[in-house]
Design a protein around this motif. Structure first.
Motif, PDB file in Angstrom:
ATOM      1  N   TYR A  66      -3.383   0.353  -2.013  1.00  0.00           N
ATOM      2  CA  TYR A  66      -3.547   1.719  -1.517  1.00  0.00           C
ATOM      3  C   TYR A  66      -5.018   2.139  -1.549  1.00  0.00           C
ATOM      4  O   TYR A  66      -5.528   2.711  -0.577  1.00  0.00           O
ATOM      5  CB  TYR A  66      -2.696   2.688  -2.346  1.00  0.00           C
ATOM      6  N   THR A  82      -7.103   1.284   1.351  1.00  0.00           N
ATOM      7  CA  THR A  82      -6.904   2.044   2.597  1.00  0.00           C
ATOM      8  C   THR A  82      -7.762   3.305   2.636  1.00  0.00           C
ATOM      9  O   THR A  82      -7.867   3.932   3.693  1.00  0.00           O
ATOM     10  CB  THR A  82      -5.426   2.436   2.794  1.00  0.00           C
ATOM     11  N   GLY A 131       0.658   4.171  -2.694  1.00  0.00           N
ATOM     12  CA  GLY A 131       0.471   5.595  -2.419  1.00  0.00           C
ATOM     13  C   GLY A 131       1.378   6.454  -3.283  1.00  0.00           C
ATOM     14  O   GLY A 131       0.970   7.518  -3.769  1.00  0.00           O
ATOM     15  N   ALA A 141       0.819  -1.215   0.000  1.00  0.00           N
ATOM     16  CA  ALA A 141       0.000   0.000   0.000  1.00  0.00           C
ATOM     17  C   ALA A 141       0.856   1.269   0.000  1.00  0.00           C
ATOM     18  O   ALA A 141       0.483   2.267  -0.620  1.00  0.00           O
ATOM     19  CB  ALA A 141      -0.951   0.000   1.190  1.00  0.00           C
TER      20      ALA A 141
END
Length: 118
Positions: A113, A116, A26, A22
């Motif tokens: 990502y 999240t 990002g 993740a």
């Protein structure tokens, strides 16, 4: 015994090659940030907070293409990967201008990502 060890090592290497990261996702998201917010705010594209698990083309307040609204896609690992690889192939007629990402690892990280963004 040696063959088993090699097979196990190969399986671990293959699993690691496709593991989602993740944090790396990002960083990959920076190319998306020109049009998309990681929050609820819309730009040229919809804000992506809560995108994972949502039905495609259903975010209130954003005008999606008819193709995306009618697609009946539920965003999950598989559908996001296919869309990020080639949006026009995944949803012919989508208005997303992004040409796609050929890097499977980068797409996997990006999907991690997006998960999240709750």
């Amino acid at each position: 015994m040696r063959i088993l060890f090699v097979s196990t090592s190969l399986a671990i290497a293959l699993a690691s090659a496709h593991a989602q990261d993740a944090a790396a996702g990002g960083m990959a998201f920076q190319q998306c940030a020109e049009c998309h917010s990681p929050g609820t705010g819309d730009g040229a594209g919809p804000g992506l907070k809560g995108v994972f698990g949502r039905r495609a083309g259903s975010k209130d307040g954003f005008e999606f293409s008819a193709a995306l609204r009618k697609s009946a896609i539920q965003w999950d690992d598989k559908t996001l990967d296919a869309f990020l690889a080639n949006p026009q192939k995944a949803v012919p007629g989508t208005s997303m201008a992004f040409g796609g990402d050929e890097d499977a690892k980068e797409r996997a990280d990006l999907v991690a990502y997006l998960k999240t963004l709750k």
